[in-house]
Design a protein around this motif. Structure first.
Motif, PDB file in Angstrom:
ATOM      1  N   PRO A 151      69.250  39.377  65.125  1.00  0.00           N
ATOM      2  CA  PRO A 151      69.841  38.086  64.758  1.00  0.00           C
ATOM      3  C   PRO A 151      71.365  38.141  64.835  1.00  0.00           C
ATOM      4  CG  PRO A 151      68.215  38.754  63.153  1.00  0.00           C
ATOM      5  CD  PRO A 151      68.410  39.927  64.056  1.00  0.00           C
ATOM      6  N   THR A 152      71.951  37.078  65.306  1.00  0.00           N
ATOM      7  CA  THR A 152      73.402  36.995  65.405  1.00  0.00           C
ATOM      8  C   THR A 152      73.810  35.520  65.437  1.00  0.00           C
ATOM      9  OG1 THR A 152      75.314  37.808  66.635  1.00  0.00           O
ATOM     10  CG2 THR A 152      73.430  37.138  67.952  1.00  0.00           C
ATOM     11  N   SER A 153      75.105  35.269  65.517  1.00  0.00           N
ATOM     12  CA  SER A 153      75.574  33.875  65.542  1.00  0.00           C
ATOM     13  C   SER A 153      75.315  33.268  66.919  1.00  0.00           C
ATOM     14  CB  SER A 153      77.076  33.841  65.260  1.00  0.00           C
ATOM     15  OG  SER A 153      77.756  34.469  66.338  1.00  0.00           O
ATOM     16  N   GLY A 154      75.363  31.939  66.986  1.00  0.00           N
ATOM     17  CA  GLY A 154      75.202  31.246  68.264  1.00  0.00           C
ATOM     18  C   GLY A 154      76.253  31.704  69.269  1.00  0.00           C
ATOM     19  N   ASP A 155      77.482  31.861  68.804  1.00  0.00           N
ATOM     20  CA  ASP A 155      78.565  32.258  69.712  1.00  0.00           C
ATOM     21  C   ASP A 155      78.316  33.650  70.297  1.00  0.00           C
ATOM     22  OD1 ASP A 155      79.790  29.905  69.244  1.00  0.00           O
ATOM     23  OD2 ASP A 155      81.429  30.704  67.996  1.00  0.00           O
ATOM     24  N   ASP A 171      69.628  23.588  84.706  1.00  0.00           N
ATOM     25  CA  ASP A 171      70.445  23.417  83.497  1.00  0.00           C
ATOM     26  C   ASP A 171      69.600  23.218  82.249  1.00  0.00           C
ATOM     27  OD1 ASP A 171      72.772  23.769  84.810  1.00  0.00           O
ATOM     28  OD2 ASP A 171      73.161  21.630  85.139  1.00  0.00           O
ATOM     29  N   ARG A 172      68.299  22.937  82.446  1.00  0.00           N
ATOM     30  CA  ARG A 172      67.471  22.679  81.263  1.00  0.00           C
ATOM     31  C   ARG A 172      67.424  23.900  80.334  1.00  0.00           C
ATOM     32  NH1 ARG A 172      61.533  24.189  82.048  1.00  0.00           N
ATOM     33  NH2 ARG A 172      61.240  24.651  84.233  1.00  0.00           N
ATOM     34  N   PHE A 173      67.493  25.111  80.922  1.00  0.00           N
ATOM     35  CA  PHE A 173      67.429  26.315  80.080  1.00  0.00           C
ATOM     36  C   PHE A 173      68.684  26.425  79.212  1.00  0.00           C
ATOM     37  CE2 PHE A 173      64.872  27.634  83.900  1.00  0.00           C
ATOM     38  CZ  PHE A 173      63.642  27.486  83.287  1.00  0.00           C
ATOM     39  N   LYS A 174      69.837  26.156  79.827  1.00  0.00           N
ATOM     40  CA  LYS A 174      71.102  26.258  79.064  1.00  0.00           C
ATOM     41  C   LYS A 174      71.152  25.179  77.981  1.00  0.00           C
ATOM     42  CE  LYS A 174      73.947  28.255  82.637  1.00  0.00           C
ATOM     43  NZ  LYS A 174      74.330  27.731  83.922  1.00  0.00           N
ATOM     44  N   MET A 175      70.648  23.980  78.314  1.00  0.00           N
ATOM     45  CA  MET A 175      70.685  22.893  77.328  1.00  0.00           C
ATOM     46  C   MET A 175      69.809  23.242  76.120  1.00  0.00           C
ATOM     47  SD  MET A 175      70.362  19.892  80.160  1.00  0.00           S
ATOM     48  CE  MET A 175      70.196  18.487  79.106  1.00  0.00           C
ATOM     49  N   ALA A 176      68.617  23.784  76.393  1.00  0.00           N
ATOM     50  CA  ALA A 176      67.722  24.141  75.287  1.00  0.00           C
ATOM     51  C   ALA A 176      68.303  25.318  74.498  1.00  0.00           C
ATOM     52  CB  ALA A 176      66.336  24.487  75.818  1.00  0.00           C
ATOM     53  N   ALA A 177      68.975  26.233  75.184  1.00  0.00           N
ATOM     54  CA  ALA A 177      69.579  27.386  74.494  1.00  0.00           C
ATOM     55  C   ALA A 177      70.618  26.888  73.499  1.00  0.00           C
ATOM     56  CB  ALA A 177      70.219  28.335  75.503  1.00  0.00           C
ATOM     57  N   LYS A 178      71.423  25.935  73.922  1.00  0.00           N
ATOM     58  CA  LYS A 178      72.473  25.419  73.007  1.00  0.00           C
ATOM     59  C   LYS A 178      71.836  24.787  71.776  1.00  0.00           C
ATOM     60  CE  LYS A 178      76.645  25.176  75.545  1.00  0.00           C
ATOM     61  NZ  LYS A 178      76.997  24.675  76.863  1.00  0.00           N
ATOM     62  N   GLU A 179      70.756  24.031  71.991  1.00  0.00           N
ATOM     63  CA  GLU A 179      70.115  23.388  70.838  1.00  0.00           C
ATOM     64  C   GLU A 179      69.543  24.414  69.870  1.00  0.00           C
ATOM     65  OE1 GLU A 179      67.598  20.074  71.513  1.00  0.00           O
ATOM     66  OE2 GLU A 179      69.091  19.100  72.786  1.00  0.00           O
ATOM     67  N   ALA A 180      69.002  25.524  70.430  1.00  0.00           N
ATOM     68  CA  ALA A 180      68.397  26.539  69.562  1.00  0.00           C
ATOM     69  C   ALA A 180      69.483  27.343  68.836  1.00  0.00           C
ATOM     70  CB  ALA A 180      67.527  27.478  70.394  1.00  0.00           C
ATOM     71  N   LEU A 181      70.598  27.546  69.505  1.00  0.00           N
ATOM     72  CA  LEU A 181      71.620  28.421  68.929  1.00  0.00           C
ATOM     73  C   LEU A 181      72.562  27.699  67.962  1.00  0.00           C
ATOM     74  CD1 LEU A 181      72.449  30.560  72.077  1.00  0.00           C
ATOM     75  CD2 LEU A 181      71.172  31.254  70.051  1.00  0.00           C
ATOM     76  N   TYR A 182      72.642  26.383  68.130  1.00  0.00           N
ATOM     77  CA  TYR A 182      73.517  25.618  67.227  1.00  0.00           C
ATOM     78  C   TYR A 182      72.695  24.492  66.597  1.00  0.00           C
ATOM     79  CZ  TYR A 182      77.029  28.118  69.915  1.00  0.00           C
ATOM     80  OH  TYR A 182      77.752  29.113  70.511  1.00  0.00           O
ATOM     81  N   SER A 229      73.174  25.201  60.492  1.00  0.00           N
ATOM     82  CA  SER A 229      72.727  26.525  60.042  1.00  0.00           C
ATOM     83  C   SER A 229      72.790  27.528  61.208  1.00  0.00           C
ATOM     84  CB  SER A 229      71.305  26.426  59.490  1.00  0.00           C
ATOM     85  OG  SER A 229      70.453  25.956  60.510  1.00  0.00           O
ATOM     86  N   PRO A 230      72.763  28.836  60.912  1.00  0.00           N
ATOM     87  CA  PRO A 230      72.758  29.820  62.006  1.00  0.00           C
ATOM     88  C   PRO A 230      71.421  29.810  62.740  1.00  0.00           C
ATOM     89  CG  PRO A 230      72.657  30.914  59.858  1.00  0.00           C
ATOM     90  CD  PRO A 230      72.767  29.448  59.589  1.00  0.00           C
TER      91      PRO A 230
END
Ligand SMILES: Nc1ncnc2c1ncn2[C@@H]1O[C@H](COP(=O)(O)OP(=O)(O)OP(=O)(O)O)[C@@H](O)[C@H]1O
Length: 423
Positions: free
Chosen positions: A346-350, A270-281, A286-287
């Motif tokens: 580049p795109t939005s976090g979503d 889960d560490r990868f998903k957690m870090a992804a969320k922090e980077a994307l949001y 900001s985007p």
């Protein structure tokens, strides 16, 4: 091989019996209540069997040298218990006398595997001796071996060692990609442990790539608190790193780097998903960061630049799955030596979450119009970022920081360094 869903038993091999029965069965059993937990360490049951003939006859030769590497820092730290509970009883059954000559090594630091390779494994392989390495690690173990073996020029006697991969890391991309359609993928590589690795059919060369960097590139270690010089290519003098799984920049490299801390490691995959969320949001709302660079791809001997100057996902891979359920490159076949580019801008976090979510659906992201997916022979990135953190490159989980206006070039490597024992 037998499988029983009701009792969660899987027979991995029948070996010649020492006690008068037709064979001895090696059976895996998951502890009660943990059948659905992919991290639960199986127990091994050794049982006399009057029904089945041996499915394998282990080689008993003295010209083979076997080493076992137990990586305490890999995954959630289960390598030692896995060795005691699963690997050791199997080796004792397969080689009742021979196993006493096997050499067991436990990692003590990040450099243990590379040191073992330069001090013991390379000289042995280079003298033409058949070497088998049983690896209880994640992808990092294999990349350390590959880099260790490639750090010295081989003699004409060099014999590619055979590696048995036992997936004790977090993502285990190589193991899951090699066994992507293996119905016994849940047997933790223990069937491969039972094979006679000296048989050609039972092993395949490991395809690898080389990443060359501009002169200021440094390897980040100790949760990026320290930096080290990279090995140098003897011909060009450039910093290099070899890999067998993935080379990436931008979002993928950042989330691997950011999540490689003791704190994050506690969360397993889960560490990868957690870090992804922090980077994307980002916390300030900001985007996600648009990563700036000129990116070119190699086909044959021709480099062509991509039109985009800003990027979010830039990744070249030699495997299909970066985690068991995360299919990054659906057209990669196990150990086929192909290199595939996965790219989007580049795109939005979503939107980034949506596209990456498709990778968990068997690799459907490659059909999305946003994603560029193509086979390449190489990839070159010339960075145009001022801040260090946007110039981090990931090579099989290792993180390299490139200097301002620096570059990285990834190409397939032709040398046969080691073979993987395949089921
Ligand atoms: N005793 C130790 N002390 C410090 N570092 C260690 C020790 N044992 C292993 N390591 C390091 O821990 C890291 C583990 O990497 P490895 O890839 O094997 O596991 P992982 O990162 O959990 O899995 P994956 O790469 O498959 O996601 C490597 O960098 C390795 O060198």
């Amino acid at each position: 091989m037998e499988e029983s869903n009701s009792t969660h038993l899987t027979t991995v091999a029948f070996v010649p019996s020492k006690h008068g029965a037709r064979s001895t069965a090696i059976i895996l059993q998951l502890p009660a209540g943990e059948e659905k937990d992919p991290n639960a360490v199986p127990e091994v049951i050794i049982k006399e069997n009057d029904q089945e003939h041996p499915s394998i006859r282990p080689n008993v030769t003295s010209d083979e040298e076997t080493h076992i590497i137990i990586s305490s820092g890999s995954g959630t730290g289960k390598a030692e218990v896995f060795y005691e509970q699963a690997v050791k009883p199997i080796l004792e059954t397969l080689w009742p006398e021979g196993h006493m000559n096997f050499l067991t090594h436990r990692t003590e630091s990040v450099s243990t595997i590379q040191e073992l390779t330069s001090d013991i494994f390379f000289p042995t392989a280079n003298a033409g001796i058949t070497l088998r390495i049983i690896l209880l690690t994640g992808d990092g173990g294999i990349v350390d071996l590959v880099n260790g073996f490639l750090s010295q020029p081989p003699s004409s006697n060099y014999k590619a060692p055979q590696v048995v991969l036992l997936p004790l890391g977090t993502a285990n991309a190589l193991y899951h990609s090699i066994n992507v359609s293996n119905p016994h993928q849940n047997t933790w590589g223990l069937r491969a442990l039972c094979f006679n690795a000296s048989q050609e059919a039972q092993r395949k060369p490991l395809p690898i790539f080389t990443a060359s960097f501009s002169p200021g590139a440094r390897l980040l270690t100790n949760e990026a608190r320290d930096e080290e010089a990279l090995p140098q290519d003897p011909k060009s003098g450039r910093p290099i790193l070899h890999g067998a799984v993935v080379a990436s920049w931008a979002m993928h490299a950042s989330l691997v780097a950011d999540s490689d801390t003791a704190e994050y490691r506690k969360f397993g995959i889960d560490r990868f998903k957690m870090a992804a969320k922090e980077a994307l949001y980002p916390a300030d709302g900001s985007p996600p960061h648009p990563y700036r660079a000129s990116v070119s791809v190699l086909h044959g001997s021709d480099w062509s630049p991509l039109p985009e100057k800003e990027h979010m996902y830039v990744l070249a891979t030699m495997v299909s799955n970066l985690e068991k359920p995360f299919c990054i490159s659906p057209r990669s076949e196990p150990l086929d030596g192909s290199l595939w580019l996965v790219h989007f801008g580049p795109t939005s976090g979503d939107e980034a979450m949506r596209v990456m979510g498709l990778a968990y659906q068997g690799g459907k992201h490659v059909e999305d119009p946003m994603v560029r997916y193509e086979e390449v022979d190489g990839l070159r990135i010339e960075f145009q970022e001022k801040e260090d953190r946007w110039r981090r490159v990931c090579v099989d989980g290792k993180i390299v920081r490139v200097e301002e206006r620096g570059w990285v070039e990834i190409r397939k490597e032709e040398r046969r360094v080691l073979d993987v024992v395949v089921e």
